[in-house]
Write a protein that holds these residues in place. Structure first.
Motif, PDB file in Angstrom:
ATOM      1  N   HIS A 176     -30.724 -33.866   1.131  1.00 25.54           N
ATOM      2  CA  HIS A 176     -29.555 -34.385   2.002  1.00 25.54           C
ATOM      3  C   HIS A 176     -28.584 -34.998   1.260  1.00 25.54           C
ATOM      4  CE1 HIS A 176     -31.895 -33.307   5.521  1.00 25.54           C
ATOM      5  NE2 HIS A 176     -32.964 -33.852   5.043  1.00 25.54           N
ATOM      6  N   ALA A 177     -28.595 -34.856  -0.113  1.00 29.81           N
ATOM      7  CA  ALA A 177     -27.472 -35.442  -0.969  1.00 29.81           C
ATOM      8  C   ALA A 177     -26.078 -34.938  -0.655  1.00 29.81           C
ATOM      9  CB  ALA A 177     -28.031 -35.187  -2.529  1.00 29.81           C
ATOM     10  N   ASP A 178     -25.051 -35.534  -1.338  1.00 30.70           N
ATOM     11  CA  ASP A 178     -23.761 -35.285  -1.068  1.00 30.70           C
ATOM     12  C   ASP A 178     -23.291 -33.712  -1.224  1.00 30.70           C
ATOM     13  OD1 ASP A 178     -20.992 -35.287  -0.921  1.00 30.70           O
ATOM     14  OD2 ASP A 178     -20.728 -36.678  -2.582  1.00 30.70           O
ATOM     15  N   PRO A 179     -23.125 -33.068  -0.166  1.00 31.07           N
ATOM     16  CA  PRO A 179     -22.763 -31.657  -0.178  1.00 31.07           C
ATOM     17  C   PRO A 179     -21.516 -31.518  -0.871  1.00 31.07           C
ATOM     18  CG  PRO A 179     -22.500 -32.379   1.927  1.00 31.07           C
ATOM     19  CD  PRO A 179     -23.205 -33.473   1.283  1.00 31.07           C
ATOM     20  N   ALA A 180     -20.508 -32.617  -0.961  1.00 29.16           N
ATOM     21  CA  ALA A 180     -19.410 -32.469  -1.500  1.00 29.16           C
ATOM     22  C   ALA A 180     -19.327 -32.055  -3.138  1.00 29.16           C
ATOM     23  CB  ALA A 180     -18.474 -33.593  -1.338  1.00 29.16           C
ATOM     24  N   LEU A 181     -20.465 -32.827  -3.502  1.00 27.96           N
ATOM     25  CA  LEU A 181     -20.878 -32.600  -5.005  1.00 27.96           C
ATOM     26  C   LEU A 181     -21.860 -31.328  -5.304  1.00 27.96           C
ATOM     27  CD1 LEU A 181     -21.600 -36.154  -6.520  1.00 27.96           C
ATOM     28  CD2 LEU A 181     -19.719 -34.553  -7.010  1.00 27.96           C
ATOM     29  N   GLY A 182     -22.215 -30.814  -4.158  1.00 24.76           N
ATOM     30  CA  GLY A 182     -22.905 -29.466  -4.400  1.00 24.76           C
ATOM     31  C   GLY A 182     -24.300 -29.786  -4.744  1.00 24.76           C
ATOM     32  N   LEU A 183     -24.970 -31.022  -4.312  1.00 30.44           N
ATOM     33  CA  LEU A 183     -26.167 -31.522  -4.979  1.00 30.44           C
ATOM     34  C   LEU A 183     -27.417 -30.603  -4.346  1.00 30.44           C
ATOM     35  CD1 LEU A 183     -25.612 -35.167  -5.437  1.00 30.44           C
ATOM     36  CD2 LEU A 183     -25.657 -33.442  -7.213  1.00 30.44           C
ATOM     37  N   PRO A 184     -27.330 -30.431  -3.001  1.00 22.81           N
ATOM     38  CA  PRO A 184     -28.453 -29.862  -2.347  1.00 22.81           C
ATOM     39  C   PRO A 184     -28.803 -28.247  -2.860  1.00 22.81           C
ATOM     40  CG  PRO A 184     -27.020 -30.977  -0.670  1.00 22.81           C
ATOM     41  CD  PRO A 184     -26.383 -30.947  -2.051  1.00 22.81           C
ATOM     42  N   GLN A 185     -27.865 -27.662  -3.332  1.00 27.71           N
ATOM     43  CA  GLN A 185     -28.169 -26.220  -3.803  1.00 27.71           C
ATOM     44  C   GLN A 185     -28.615 -26.183  -5.165  1.00 27.71           C
ATOM     45  OE1 GLN A 185     -24.634 -27.088  -2.584  1.00 27.71           O
ATOM     46  NE2 GLN A 185     -25.594 -26.893  -0.631  1.00 27.71           N
ATOM     47  N   LEU A 186     -28.644 -27.357  -5.932  1.00 27.04           N
ATOM     48  CA  LEU A 186     -28.888 -27.267  -7.535  1.00 27.04           C
ATOM     49  C   LEU A 186     -30.503 -26.642  -7.416  1.00 27.04           C
ATOM     50  CD1 LEU A 186     -27.048 -30.467  -8.831  1.00 27.04           C
ATOM     51  CD2 LEU A 186     -26.435 -27.983  -8.848  1.00 27.04           C
ATOM     52  N   PHE A 187     -31.524 -27.415  -6.723  1.00 30.50           N
ATOM     53  CA  PHE A 187     -32.808 -27.177  -6.967  1.00 30.50           C
ATOM     54  C   PHE A 187     -33.556 -26.774  -5.598  1.00 30.50           C
ATOM     55  CE2 PHE A 187     -31.700 -29.836 -10.516  1.00 30.50           C
ATOM     56  CZ  PHE A 187     -32.256 -29.127 -11.678  1.00 30.50           C
ATOM     57  N   PRO A 188     -33.130 -25.708  -4.968  1.00 27.05           N
ATOM     58  CA  PRO A 188     -33.358 -25.669  -3.689  1.00 27.05           C
ATOM     59  C   PRO A 188     -34.931 -25.501  -3.210  1.00 27.05           C
ATOM     60  CG  PRO A 188     -32.526 -23.507  -4.603  1.00 27.05           C
ATOM     61  CD  PRO A 188     -32.372 -24.415  -5.562  1.00 27.05           C
ATOM     62  N   ASP A 189     -35.948 -25.179  -4.193  1.00 29.80           N
ATOM     63  CA  ASP A 189     -37.138 -25.290  -3.910  1.00 29.80           C
ATOM     64  C   ASP A 189     -38.033 -26.090  -4.156  1.00 29.80           C
ATOM     65  OD1 ASP A 189     -36.705 -22.271  -2.917  1.00 29.80           O
ATOM     66  OD2 ASP A 189     -37.055 -21.434  -4.945  1.00 29.80           O
ATOM     67  N   ALA A 190     -37.319 -27.238  -4.590  1.00 27.36           N
ATOM     68  CA  ALA A 190     -38.214 -28.447  -5.181  1.00 27.36           C
ATOM     69  C   ALA A 190     -39.051 -29.134  -4.399  1.00 27.36           C
ATOM     70  CB  ALA A 190     -37.200 -29.386  -5.866  1.00 27.36           C
ATOM     71  N   GLN A 191     -38.589 -29.189  -3.039  1.00 28.04           N
ATOM     72  CA  GLN A 191     -39.565 -29.773  -1.731  1.00 28.04           C
ATOM     73  C   GLN A 191     -40.519 -28.931  -1.374  1.00 28.04           C
ATOM     74  OE1 GLN A 191     -39.361 -33.227  -1.044  1.00 28.04           O
ATOM     75  NE2 GLN A 191     -38.213 -33.255  -3.048  1.00 28.04           N
ATOM     76  N   ASP A 192     -40.679 -27.759  -1.917  1.00 22.38           N
ATOM     77  CA  ASP A 192     -41.835 -26.910  -1.254  1.00 22.38           C
ATOM     78  C   ASP A 192     -43.091 -27.344  -1.228  1.00 22.38           C
ATOM     79  OD1 ASP A 192     -42.492 -23.817  -0.207  1.00 22.38           O
ATOM     80  OD2 ASP A 192     -43.723 -24.215  -1.946  1.00 22.38           O
ATOM     81  N   PRO A 193     -43.978 -27.743  -0.058  1.00 22.65           N
ATOM     82  CA  PRO A 193     -45.229 -28.348  -0.306  1.00 22.65           C
ATOM     83  C   PRO A 193     -46.085 -27.577  -1.268  1.00 22.65           C
ATOM     84  CG  PRO A 193     -44.361 -28.069   2.050  1.00 22.65           C
ATOM     85  CD  PRO A 193     -43.473 -27.374   1.076  1.00 22.65           C
ATOM     86  N   GLU A 194     -46.345 -26.293  -1.055  1.00 25.08           N
ATOM     87  CA  GLU A 194     -47.292 -25.676  -2.108  1.00 25.08           C
ATOM     88  C   GLU A 194     -47.176 -25.892  -3.567  1.00 25.08           C
ATOM     89  OE1 GLU A 194     -50.287 -24.178  -1.407  1.00 25.08           O
ATOM     90  OE2 GLU A 194     -49.944 -25.026   0.613  1.00 25.08           O
ATOM     91  N   ARG A 195     -45.639 -25.737  -3.729  1.00 25.67           N
ATOM     92  CA  ARG A 195     -45.416 -25.842  -5.144  1.00 25.67           C
ATOM     93  C   ARG A 195     -45.466 -27.303  -5.535  1.00 25.67           C
ATOM     94  NH1 ARG A 195     -40.407 -27.119  -7.638  1.00 25.67           N
ATOM     95  NH2 ARG A 195     -39.679 -25.547  -9.234  1.00 25.67           N
ATOM     96  N   LEU A 196     -45.308 -28.354  -4.716  1.00 27.80           N
ATOM     97  CA  LEU A 196     -45.379 -29.874  -5.191  1.00 27.80           C
ATOM     98  C   LEU A 196     -46.875 -29.884  -5.462  1.00 27.80           C
ATOM     99  CD1 LEU A 196     -42.926 -31.801  -3.004  1.00 27.80           C
ATOM    100  CD2 LEU A 196     -43.177 -31.680  -5.637  1.00 27.80           C
ATOM    101  N   ARG A 197     -47.629 -29.345  -4.750  1.00 25.14           N
ATOM    102  CA  ARG A 197     -48.961 -29.586  -4.825  1.00 25.14           C
ATOM    103  C   ARG A 197     -49.693 -29.035  -5.978  1.00 25.14           C
ATOM    104  NH1 ARG A 197     -50.383 -27.338  -0.278  1.00 25.14           N
ATOM    105  NH2 ARG A 197     -50.261 -29.045   1.007  1.00 25.14           N
TER     106      ARG A 197
END
Length: 414
Positions: free
Chosen positions: A293-314
């Motif tokens: 939910h970071a500033d979309p005007a800076l294009g931050l949410p698109q930088l690492f789109p899979d980072a919060q995936d639960p299986e990946r994090l685990r």
């Protein structure tokens, strides 16, 4: 870019913390207590922290004729601790990553100087160093040309200086030349002498109740332009000062064990982290920094789109999978991460500074009584130790080495 003012006298370390928290907050970059606790209690962290917490890569396996000569080389290694935006092209050219290339260059230049080739790391030698010399000492002379079509002869290509490796050669050369000029104007024979004077000024302040690290780091930043790691984001300055802070901690690590110490040793446990591209990228991959939910005007949410995936994090927060030693030594070229703007890069670096402050604060009060193993040691972790672990584990684990890291080109700051 607009000109960035230096912080107020005596408030450089405070300015790092406050400006980074302000930038992170304004960019709406999320760091929750739940994400921090998950990270601190993860096997990935608890099982390797003690092994990797001091691994900043700043050891010098060289012989030196004097303390000042050693301090000079250590300081130059900190000064040139950048090139992260050129990790992939450097890997392609030499089989080594950014910092390993910088370290190899510093060692090569020092050894060549010792063999009578001219002192590249004196103030005058730095002023006079050239791009061809830097390229030769880096071992990249075959990677600094690009081919383009001839203007008037169809089918003919001509080679000319260019490409990303040539860019980093130019940045290194310019940094050395500018630092040599600043030292010469100040009457210093080399960077080590300047750093030693800053350490002595800090020690003098310490005796009257001052913070020697604050005094020394301010002196370094004011005196050497290549230490002025700062930018304007959201119309406000953001201060990171990675290389200046790292210089002080490197001195503490390298000289602090001798008794009595040969140079004044600053206390560094309280310093903010030395924020580059590795630490913020890894904190994003490990779920501590959330850009959803970071500033979309800076294009931050698109930088690492899979980072919060639960299986990946685990998987990333678990212990590392056993790796065949032959595989671990692979020289596979890493995948290029997102190329960022200056504003994006400074927001993520600021978020990492603030995240580590919050992690250490949380560790001091974390209830570990219900854990299967004794984790009471978490209450004593320091910011430089956390920085060391994050930097080292990114190289240590095979799965972490494959994680994308953001890149910023044309910078001499990280």
């Amino acid at each position: 870019m607009p000109e960035v003012p230096l912080p107020a006298d005596g408030e450089y370390i405070k300015a790092v913390r406050e400006s980074c928290r302000a930038a992170r907050t304004q960019a709406n970059v999320s760091i929750t207590p739940e994400a921090i606790k998950r990270f601190l209690l993860s096997p990935a962290f608890t099982r390797s922290f003690h092994r990797l917490r001091h691994a900043h890569g700043m050891t010098l396996p060289l012989n030196f004729p004097s303390v000042v000569a050693e301090l000079n080389v250590l300081s130059i290694l900190s000064l040139l601790n950048f090139a992260s935006g050129y990790r992939v092209p450097l890997h392609q050219a030499t089989g080594r990553g950014a910092f390993d290339n910088i370290r190899a260059f510093v060692f090569s230049a020092y050894i060549s100087s010792s063999a009578g080739a001219g002192d590249y790391f004196s103030a005058r030698g730095m002023q006079e160093i050239t791009e061809p010399t830097v390229a030769d000492l880096m071992g990249v002379t075959n990677a600094i040309h690009v081919e383009r079509p001839h203007e008037s002869i169809p089918g003919l290509t001509v080679g000319e200086l260019g490409g990303p490796v040539w860019e980093i050669v130019q940045i290194i050369t310019k940094t050395l030349q500018g630092t040599g000029e600043a030292l010469s104007q100040g009457g210093y024979p080399d960077l080590g002498s300047f750093v030693l004077e800053a350490l002595k000024e800090g020690e003098k302040a310490k005796k009257t109740g001052g913070d020697e690290a604050e005094v020394a780091v301010e002196r370094l930043i004011r005196g050497i332009p290549a230490f002025q790691d700062m930018a304007i984001v959201y119309n406000h300055p953001v201060y990171c000062f990675k290389k200046a802070l790292l210089t002080l901690h490197a001195v503490a690590l390298c000289f602090g064990k001798s008794d009595p110490p040969s140079v004044p040793i600053p206390r560094t446990k309280h310093l903010p982290i030395f924020s580059d591209n590795v630490i913020p990228s890894l904190l994003i991959h490990l779920g501590v920094i959330d850009l959803t939910h970071a500033d979309p005007a800076l294009g931050l949410p698109q930088l690492f789109p899979d980072a919060q995936d639960p299986e990946r994090l685990r998987a990333l927060l678990d212990v590392a999978e056993p790796v065949d030693p032959a595989v671990k030594k692979s020289k596979e070229v890493p995948k290029e991460g997102p190329l960022l703007t200056v504003e994006q890069a400074y927001v993520l670096r600021a978020a990492a500074v603030d995240a580590c402050e919050l992690i250490v604060e949380a560790a001091q009060t974390l209830d570990t009584s219900g854990e299967a193993e004794d984790l009471s040691w978490l209450k004593g972790i320091t910011l430089p130790e956390l920085d060391g672990w994050l930097w080292a584990v990114a190289k240590d684990r095979q799965d972490y080495r494959k994680l994308e890291r953001f890149a910023l080109r044309n910078t001499a700051y990280f």
